[in-house]
Design an enzyme around this catalytic site. Structure first.
Site, PDB file in Angstrom:
ATOM      1  N   LYS A  44       2.858   7.940  14.585  1.00  0.00           N
ATOM      2  CA  LYS A  44       2.284   6.689  15.415  1.00  0.00           C
ATOM      3  C   LYS A  44       3.485   5.906  15.868  1.00  0.00           C
ATOM      4  CE  LYS A  44      -2.187   7.221  15.343  1.00  0.00           C
ATOM      5  NZ  LYS A  44      -3.197   6.317  14.410  1.00  0.00           N
TER       6      LYS A  44
ATOM      7  N   ARG B  89      -4.143  12.626   7.657  1.00  0.00           N
ATOM      8  CA  ARG B  89      -4.357  13.241   8.805  1.00  0.00           C
ATOM      9  C   ARG B  89      -3.005  13.393   9.669  1.00  0.00           C
ATOM     10  NH1 ARG B  89      -5.522  11.747  14.347  1.00  0.00           N
ATOM     11  NH2 ARG B  89      -7.218  13.386  15.139  1.00  0.00           N
TER      12      ARG B  89
END
Length: 368
Positions: free
Chosen positions: A315, A350
């Site tokens: 991210k 994840r």
């Protein structure tokens, strides 16, 4: 008096609520105080609670209270606050129900890896790798299982900021050929979609977890479809971009309350809490500081009584520390977050880099 044993005063304030965040984690049922609680029936124990007092939406006090002293503290509360506290603490320690997906069972007493498989042209990290290449996508899915993933998360629509919406039919055209092939190998899967018709098409073929970034709010049919089929669902927090002060933990309380409401909506629709997974939604309408606070304090969400998923792999928040790198060059930051989450008892990670995450988790666990 030690910091752990400081009492939390309850001043005369209307609309007071207490939030309990497990802390002082250990990997065995021992602690300096001689008392620990087991976290969510798993392989982590904790020796204290960070107790956050909120009044009228504002955090007014926070103290750390040892497990050994928690009963004395609870006895100092009003009857109503006691009952609410006992309910939350019971949810923190209660074992999480395992998920069965056909022949596969995922037991939630430890951290699992969820491998990301995006069948899209525009996902921020791996867009275009598997679109129109079913064989390559399925080979990658099988490899991720061999490398240590317990679940494959298949997505046909990018949810990155600014991504173009995808029609239901286009999303099915991307996802279903891969689902058909994965079904032949009986791989455990979740499907990253906001659309009831897409998950319904998948469920006609095979069991799967419904991973909805809108927490079953984008499609008016999602709640009904999820309630009818009785498969697990993932409710993720999302919001319009809104900044908070760097030192504030208010975002933790806001996300907690939002997820609590979505769980209540799901339960009212007939979806039992024992098949709900929650995700704080790192990067979805949140500032850099919001994301850091949520990752640091993710253990608070155990109080909702559901398994936790964290999706922070590659991210954008990592570039604040590592510079403006390509998403595929953010492995180090991704692993750091994954290990922190595992230490906080997060059940599902994840990730894009399955092999490296599995290796990091194995070594980290061995060190303790």
């Amino acid at each position: 008096m030690s910091f752990y044993n400081q009492s939390l005063t309850t001043p005369e304030m209307p609309d007071i609520r207490l939030y309990f965040c497990p802390t002082a984690f250990v990997n065995a049922p021992i602690a300096p105080s001689g008392a620990t609680f087991r976290l969510a029936g798993g392989l982590k124990w904790f020796g204290a609670f960070s107790v956050i007092m909120v009044s009228k939406g504002e955090i007014v006090q926070e103290r750390v209270i040892s497990v050994a002293d928690i009963n004395s503290f609870l006895n100092s509360l009003s009857t109503e606050m006691q009952l609410d506290a006992y309910k939350t603490i019971s949810r923190i320690v209660a074992p999480r129900t395992s998920f069965k997906l056909g022949k596969n069972e995922i037991k939630l007493d430890h951290t699992h890896i969820v491998g990301i498989l995006n069948i899209t042209p525009d996902s921020f990290s791996d867009g275009g790798l598997y679109q129109n290449n079913v064989q390559s996508a399925c080979e990658t899915a099988k490899a991720m299982i061999q490398q240590g993933a317990s679940l494959i998360d298949v997505g046909g629509e990018s949810t990155r900021p600014g991504a173009e919406p995808v029609t239901e039919e286009e999303e099915k055209l991307r996802v279903m050929p891969v689902i058909d092939r994965l079904r032949e190998s009986s791989l455990p899967i979740s499907v990253d979609t906001r659309k009831a018709s897409v998950i319904s098409a998948v469920w006609e073929k095979t069991p799967a977890i419904f991973n909805d970034v809108s927490a079953l709010s984008w499609d008016k049919n999602s709640l009904l479809v999820a309630a009818e089929k009785q498969y697990p669902v993932i409710l993720m927090h999302h919001e319009e971009s809104k900044d908070h002060e760097a030192s504030s933990k208010k975002i933790l309380i806001e996300v907690y309350n939002w997820l609590e409401k979505r769980i209540a909506v799901a339960e009212a629709a007939g979806i039992s809490r024992d098949r709900i997974i929650i995700d704080p939604g790192i990067g979805f309408g949140k500032s850099f500081q919001d994301n850091l606070v949520l990752i640091r304090g993710i253990a608070l969400f155990h109080g909702l009584g559901c398994p936790l998923m964290l999706g922070a792999s590659r991210k954008k928040l990592i570039i604040t520390f590592a510079g403006d790198t390509h998403p595929q060059d953010r492995l180090g930051g991704s692993l750091a977050i994954a290990l922190h989450a595992a230490d906080q008892g997060v059940q599902l990670l994840r990730v894009h880099d399955v092999r490296d995450t599995a290796q990091a988790l194995t070594v980290w666990q061995a060190l303790y």
